[in-house]
Motif scaffolding. Structure first.
Motif, mmCIF file in Angstrom:
data_model
loop_
_atom_site.group_PDB
_atom_site.id
_atom_site.type_symbol
_atom_site.label_atom_id
_atom_site.label_comp_id
_atom_site.label_asym_id
_atom_site.label_seq_id
_atom_site.Cartn_x
_atom_site.Cartn_y
_atom_site.Cartn_z
ATOM 1 N N ILE A 135 0.849 -1.198 0.000
ATOM 2 C CA ILE A 135 0.000 0.000 0.000
ATOM 3 C C ILE A 135 0.883 1.246 0.000
ATOM 4 O O ILE A 135 1.738 1.411 0.872
ATOM 5 N N ASN A 136 0.643 2.126 -0.971
ATOM 6 C CA ASN A 136 1.501 3.304 -1.154
ATOM 7 C C ASN A 136 0.654 4.493 -1.598
ATOM 8 O O ASN A 136 -0.242 4.339 -2.423
ATOM 9 N N ASP A 137 0.939 5.676 -1.066
ATOM 10 C CA ASP A 137 0.092 6.817 -1.430
ATOM 11 C C ASP A 137 0.826 7.943 -2.151
ATOM 12 O O ASP A 137 0.244 9.006 -2.359
ATOM 13 N N GLY A 138 2.086 7.723 -2.537
ATOM 14 C CA GLY A 138 2.773 8.863 -3.127
ATOM 15 C C GLY A 138 3.800 8.532 -4.178
ATOM 16 O O GLY A 138 4.778 9.243 -4.336
ATOM 17 N N GLY A 139 3.597 7.445 -4.914
ATOM 18 C CA GLY A 139 4.644 7.061 -5.848
ATOM 19 C C GLY A 139 5.807 6.426 -5.116
ATOM 20 O O GLY A 139 5.846 6.396 -3.887
ATOM 21 N N VAL A 140 6.742 5.891 -5.866
ATOM 22 C CA VAL A 140 7.852 5.145 -5.274
ATOM 23 C C VAL A 140 9.158 5.606 -5.913
ATOM 24 O O VAL A 140 9.165 6.238 -6.956
ATOM 25 N N VAL A 141 10.276 5.252 -5.272
ATOM 26 C CA VAL A 141 11.576 5.611 -5.836
ATOM 27 C C VAL A 141 11.899 4.653 -6.996
ATOM 28 O O VAL A 141 11.544 3.477 -6.971
ATOM 29 N N LYS A 142 12.568 5.164 -8.018
ATOM 30 C CA LYS A 142 12.811 4.386 -9.233
ATOM 31 C C LYS A 142 13.630 3.104 -9.008
ATOM 32 O O LYS A 142 13.442 2.120 -9.732
ATOM 33 N N PRO A 143 14.558 3.086 -8.022
ATOM 34 C CA PRO A 143 15.326 1.841 -7.829
ATOM 35 C C PRO A 143 14.491 0.612 -7.486
ATOM 36 O O PRO A 143 15.016 -0.500 -7.515
ATOM 37 N N ILE A 144 13.183 0.772 -7.183
ATOM 38 C CA ILE A 144 12.393 -0.447 -6.936
ATOM 39 C C ILE A 144 12.346 -1.322 -8.182
ATOM 40 O O ILE A 144 12.155 -2.526 -8.072
ATOM 41 N N LYS A 145 12.525 -0.738 -9.356
ATOM 42 C CA LYS A 145 12.499 -1.538 -10.581
ATOM 43 C C LYS A 145 13.568 -2.624 -10.554
ATOM 44 O O LYS A 145 13.340 -3.763 -10.962
ATOM 45 N N VAL A 161 -0.808 -1.299 -4.506
ATOM 46 C CA VAL A 161 -2.074 -0.569 -4.501
ATOM 47 C C VAL A 161 -1.772 0.897 -4.218
ATOM 48 O O VAL A 161 -1.296 1.244 -3.132
ATOM 49 N N GLY A 162 -2.000 1.745 -5.200
ATOM 50 C CA GLY A 162 -1.808 3.174 -5.021
ATOM 51 C C GLY A 162 -3.081 3.803 -4.501
ATOM 52 O O GLY A 162 -4.165 3.559 -5.043
ATOM 53 N N ILE A 163 -2.991 4.567 -3.439
ATOM 54 C CA ILE A 163 -4.176 5.245 -2.910
ATOM 55 C C ILE A 163 -3.928 6.752 -2.905
ATOM 56 O O ILE A 163 -2.796 7.206 -2.761
ATOM 57 N N GLY A 164 -4.995 7.518 -3.105
ATOM 58 C CA GLY A 164 -4.846 8.970 -3.126
ATOM 59 C C GLY A 164 -4.655 9.501 -4.533
ATOM 60 O O GLY A 164 -5.033 8.867 -5.516
ATOM 61 N N HIS A 165 -4.028 10.647 -4.652
ATOM 62 C CA HIS A 165 -4.085 11.405 -5.904
ATOM 63 C C HIS A 165 -2.730 11.633 -6.566
ATOM 64 O O HIS A 165 -2.600 12.514 -7.410
#
Length: 223
Positions: A135-145, A161-165
């Motif tokens: 669960i994440n609400d603000g995007g993620v850092v690129k190294p997760i790829k 699951v992205g929540i929020g805007h």
């Protein structure tokens, strides 16, 4: 009288039947964003509700009915698993009242993801499929790829699951990421997770897990 968890387990069962997952045994874990922008959702009970909703999935999938839990911002904490016997006030007791947890900072996903991988492939490697809800609400850092690509050889499926805007640019690219043994991650976005019915939530959560199970078996990643 049925408790909310019993009613949710029935809804999970309907979804499992629809997706032909009734005979699947899997470990289930949840990774919870605890960055600053999540503060209101922790304090108004939304995160507690999310834990309870996902616990119903773990109760149907997991042989011991436990939901493994992590929280993260720039740091992460691996928390006690939650079960049907002790889910009440779990977030308040184990997260908000826990001064050892780093909370409401900025986000950094790779360290918590590496700990998830360590738990299931090093500490408790029994070949059972693992279903992680992130669960994440603000995007993620690129190294997760890089982490996701390297983890494609492991029996772990990552359901983000992205929540929020936020725009969730990196997570929206998961399905087209190359260089993986199997497609081991999926993403969907909910503006307001509290407004989504259990039926819709479970249907979306379990949408790509069956195709990963099939691909992972073909590649002998899972037994």
């Amino acid at each position: 009288m049925h408790s909310p968890i019993d009613l949710r387990k029935k809804l999970v069962q309907v979804t499992l039947e629809k997706k032909k997952l009734t005979n699947v045994v899997a470990r289930v874990g949840i990774v919870l964003d605890i960055t600053g922008s999540m503060q209101t959702l922790y304090k108004n009970g939304t995160v507690q509700e999310v834990v309870e909703r996902i616990l119903a999935v773990a109760s149907k999938f997991d042989d011991n009915g436990a939901l493994d839990v992590w929280v993260y911002d720039t740091h992460f904490s691996r928390l006690p698993s939650v079960t049907e016997q002790d889910f009440g006030q779990y977030v308040q007791n184990n997260i908000l009242n826990n001064n050892a947890i780093h909370k409401f900072g900025r986000n950094n996903e790779p360290p918590v993801m590496e700990d998830v991988i360590k738990k299931y492939t090093d500490e408790e490697d029994d070949g059972t499929p693992v279903f992680i809800i992130f669960i994440n609400d603000g995007g993620v850092v690129k190294p997760i790829k890089k982490v996701i690509t390297a983890a494609s050889v492991h029996p772990i499926f990552w359901q983000f699951v992205g929540i929020g805007h936020s725009d969730f640019e990196v997570l929206r690219q998961l399905d087209t990421m190359e260089g993986r043994v199997v497609d081991n991650a999926n993403f969907f976005h909910l503006d307001d997770i509290a407004a989504v019915t259990d039926e819709v939530l479970y249907d979306q959560l379990l949408n790509e897990f069956p195709s990963w199970l099939k691909a992972a078996r073909e590649k002998r990643i899972i037994r």
